[in-house]
Scaffold this motif. Sequence first.
Motif, PDB file in Angstrom:
ATOM      1  N   ARG A 165      -6.082   6.478  40.498  1.00 63.45           N
ATOM      2  CA  ARG A 165      -4.952   5.685  41.001  1.00 63.45           C
ATOM      3  C   ARG A 165      -4.917   4.280  40.396  1.00 63.45           C
ATOM      4  O   ARG A 165      -3.868   3.771  40.040  1.00 63.45           O
ATOM      5  N   ALA A 166      -6.086   3.644  40.248  1.00 61.01           N
ATOM      6  CA  ALA A 166      -6.160   2.276  39.742  1.00 61.01           C
ATOM      7  C   ALA A 166      -5.729   2.155  38.280  1.00 61.01           C
ATOM      8  O   ALA A 166      -5.373   1.068  37.830  1.00 61.01           O
ATOM      9  N   ARG A 225      -0.077   3.860  35.282  1.00 60.38           N
ATOM     10  CA  ARG A 225       0.982   2.997  34.766  1.00 60.38           C
ATOM     11  C   ARG A 225       2.294   3.681  35.092  1.00 60.38           C
ATOM     12  O   ARG A 225       2.458   4.874  34.844  1.00 60.38           O
ATOM     13  N   GLU A 281       9.128  -0.714  45.583  1.00 60.05           N
ATOM     14  CA  GLU A 281       8.326  -1.174  46.724  1.00 60.05           C
ATOM     15  C   GLU A 281       7.119  -0.272  46.951  1.00 60.05           C
ATOM     16  O   GLU A 281       6.026  -0.752  47.265  1.00 60.05           O
ATOM     17  N   ARG A 308       4.517  -1.178  44.398  1.00 63.74           N
ATOM     18  CA  ARG A 308       3.925  -2.472  44.738  1.00 63.74           C
ATOM     19  C   ARG A 308       2.945  -2.318  45.905  1.00 63.74           C
ATOM     20  O   ARG A 308       1.823  -2.816  45.855  1.00 63.74           O
ATOM     21  N   ASN A 309       3.349  -1.612  46.945  1.00 69.24           N
ATOM     22  CA  ASN A 309       2.486  -1.423  48.113  1.00 69.24           C
ATOM     23  C   ASN A 309       1.219  -0.643  47.783  1.00 69.24           C
ATOM     24  O   ASN A 309       0.178  -0.864  48.403  1.00 69.24           O
ATOM     25  N   GLU A 310       1.313   0.261  46.819  1.00 71.44           N
ATOM     26  CA  GLU A 310       0.156   1.077  46.429  1.00 71.44           C
ATOM     27  C   GLU A 310      -0.625   0.454  45.271  1.00 71.44           C
ATOM     28  O   GLU A 310      -1.546   1.071  44.751  1.00 71.44           O
ATOM     29  N   THR A 311      -0.248  -0.758  44.882  1.00 73.14           N
ATOM     30  CA  THR A 311      -0.847  -1.497  43.764  1.00 73.14           C
ATOM     31  C   THR A 311      -0.942  -0.659  42.485  1.00 73.14           C
ATOM     32  O   THR A 311      -1.942  -0.665  41.782  1.00 73.14           O
ATOM     33  N   ILE A 312       0.137   0.049  42.180  1.00 72.74           N
ATOM     34  CA  ILE A 312       0.257   0.796  40.928  1.00 72.74           C
ATOM     35  C   ILE A 312       1.092  -0.060  39.988  1.00 72.74           C
ATOM     36  O   ILE A 312       2.181  -0.509  40.339  1.00 72.74           O
ATOM     37  N   TYR A 313       0.561  -0.287  38.798  1.00 74.61           N
ATOM     38  CA  TYR A 313       1.193  -1.184  37.831  1.00 74.61           C
ATOM     39  C   TYR A 313       2.533  -0.627  37.371  1.00 74.61           C
ATOM     40  O   TYR A 313       2.614   0.489  36.860  1.00 74.61           O
TER      41      TYR A 313
END
Length: 169
Positions: free
Chosen positions: A83-84, A87, A113, A116-121
């Motif tokens: 997940r981190a 892209r 959104e 952004r909430n899941e911190t996916i670039y």
Amino acid sequence: MNAPRIQVVQGAFHVASGPGDCLLVTVLGSCVSVCLFDPVARVAGMNHFLLASGGAEAGDSARYGVNAMELLINGLQKRGAERARLRAEVYGGATMVPGLCNVGAANARFAVEFLRNETIYLRHASTGGHRARRVTLRSSTGLAREEFIDRVVLTGPPPPVEAGHVDLF
């Protein structure tokens, strides 16, 4: 060498990985497609959702944004993506019929959104406007291409109608 083309239709998603290459293709109006790619695992995926949310009737249908996103991310992770490292690119969300509620804008807003909430670039977004678009995602590189369509013509027989189901125009 021509890569096989896989059509990602409304309410569906597809994940591709491995040594071969394929092209994930979809056509969007007010619907939204999110393309995700993990450059280390070399896993790519695309979804195509119709509405941001659907209430109780949504169930686990990929026609709705939150389900479509979770199914896509889980499919990528099953093939080794993390997940981190994902892209994202977001496409669609056009206003196809002026004067009606702007479903496309709500779909696009949801996708951005969610990422952004899941911190996916979010690498790129092309949403809105008044034209349909064809999006092609190359699975081996995660590169997407967008082509605007000035006129959409539906061909072939109409889809079958479920018993007891009525569409109002």
